[in-house]
Design a protein around this motif. Sequence first.
Motif: not given
Length: 629
Positions: A568-572, A534-541
């Motif tokens: 789905e979210k395109g996170v790599k 919720e705080l950082d949706p792009e954090d792959s870690g």
Amino acid sequence: MKPFRSSPAISVSSSLLDSPLSPAPIFSNRRGRIIAYSRFRSLNRFSTSSAAATKWNSTTHGIINQPALLLMLDSCNSMLQLKQIQAHLTTTSLITRTFPASRALAFCALADGGDICHAAALFARIQKPNNYMWNTMIRGWGKAKQPRVGFSLFRRMVRERAEMDARSFVFSLKVCEQFSTAFKGECVHGITWKTGFRGSLLVSNVLIHFYGGHGRVELAGKLFDEMPVKDAVSWTSMIDEYSSNNRCDDAMKLFKYMLSSDVEPNEVTMIAVLSACSQNGDLEMGKDVHECIRSKSMDFTLNLMNAILDMYIKCGCLGAAEEIFDKMEAGLAPMEDTLVCVLSACGQLGSVELGQWIYLHYIDNQQIKNTLIISNAFIDMYAKCGLIDSAANIFHKMPKRDLVSWNSIIAAYAAHGNPNQALSIFHQMLLANFKPDRITFVGVLSACSHGGLVAEGHKYFHNMKNDFGIEPTREHYACMVDLLGRVGQLEDAFKMISGMPMEPSQAAWGALLNASRMHGNVELAKLAANKLLELDPEDSGTYVLLATVCAGNKRWGDVRMVRSMMREKGVKKTPGRSLVDVEGKFHEFLAGDVSHLQFDRICKALKGIFLLSEMDEAEYYALAVASDY
């Protein structure tokens, strides 16, 4: 003004007021006796030709037309002198005049050798203090680190409807910066609306700095956007606040907008932007900023050169850093700021050889004085490079220490898994009559966390407020969550994070997620991971760590679910990257990269490490799953 104690029998001859260069003043009393006031001459030893300039002094217009006593005030440099001069001002009734009273008040409140309590006593006897006097006292209480008194004086100024100017708000906000929360500063901000100072450029600039310093960057940004007129200070302050609050991308964007505005960036602007580049590791942007400085023909001052040097080092471009260093003016020994900057970079890069060379070349050879600040920088550098004994050696050799020294060595011992030593140093600090601050307790609680010292951690956490009046911040709560989680008290850790009086930070949820991984609690790991996303949706870690927890418990369905969420979210996953310094040459490694010339030898050594670590099958498989992302 309330009457001062002075002799009613003494009147002042016109010669005293007409010429500061007149001979010994003549006084007459009621009986008609003539008295040569010879002691007045003795004050000439305080003249400007013999006294050092004082920091509190400000430009005085028309000073040659002022009485000699006022000349003495301008060169005063001790409370003993001030009291002697004040006595003469009192007996001659000059103290009842606004200008002499203001000068005496300014020295007491603002000079390094002043006395704020004496200033308060003087101020209390002034019936109608002017705006300058109010501002001086508020500023003085701020300088004396007495923010409650300073803020109380501002409130009194409002109640008594005293005349205000922009500086009244500036000095009051500076006082409010010393409080742990932004509440009192918000009160000052509210009064700017009621008194018509909302649109003041000076006040708006200080408000941006105030809110940024309290982590209220969104509010600072809102203020900035609403400003009808912005100057270089406005732009620079906002860029600096973004950079200081780990929002370097926003700092970069704002700088680009500034370049398209009609306001030219200055040296301080460039230093703030270079700091953002350093934090982000953005070498390309850093090079662009460097080129921008060249294209605008800005002066390459020492501070600016230091910032450029720091940027290249922290971005790993050591060749350019060396070139910059070599080009620095007239072959002079680097200043304190330069060495501190380079030592900080050495610590972040783990470049201990360069740090040791600096100590040998500049400190051992006495080319530069080993100041308190430089010693603190060496402690920090050695600790970050893993040489805790060298850091401790510097600390114990210091003839004088400040709070930064104590905090640095406590944090160093905590980070290197020496909790008992860290706590021992903390108690030595208390015995030395140093008052801990928030940073001190971050180090202390971190030490308790690394040592699994639950009882001690609870004690220090509660003592922060009860014994030292320090309200726990997000960092302190994160340390406690980490402490409870490490020892397996996951329920208590969750209660701690749920009961925080403020929104938990990413560090707190990250500590709970890591604890859930350590103790195999999948459900709690899911909860913590969802909060982090919720705080950082792009954090792959976060995804990788959650998948590792699920894999460690053979929850393969959950592993597939995590992978699906990432798609789905395109996170790599950002490939793991590490730098190894071997004999002054840096070797870079990326996860999955097999291009290194000694790849086979490195793999053999790595397998040996795995065997020595005695990982069980589940741990090894979890590691393999994580590496697939």
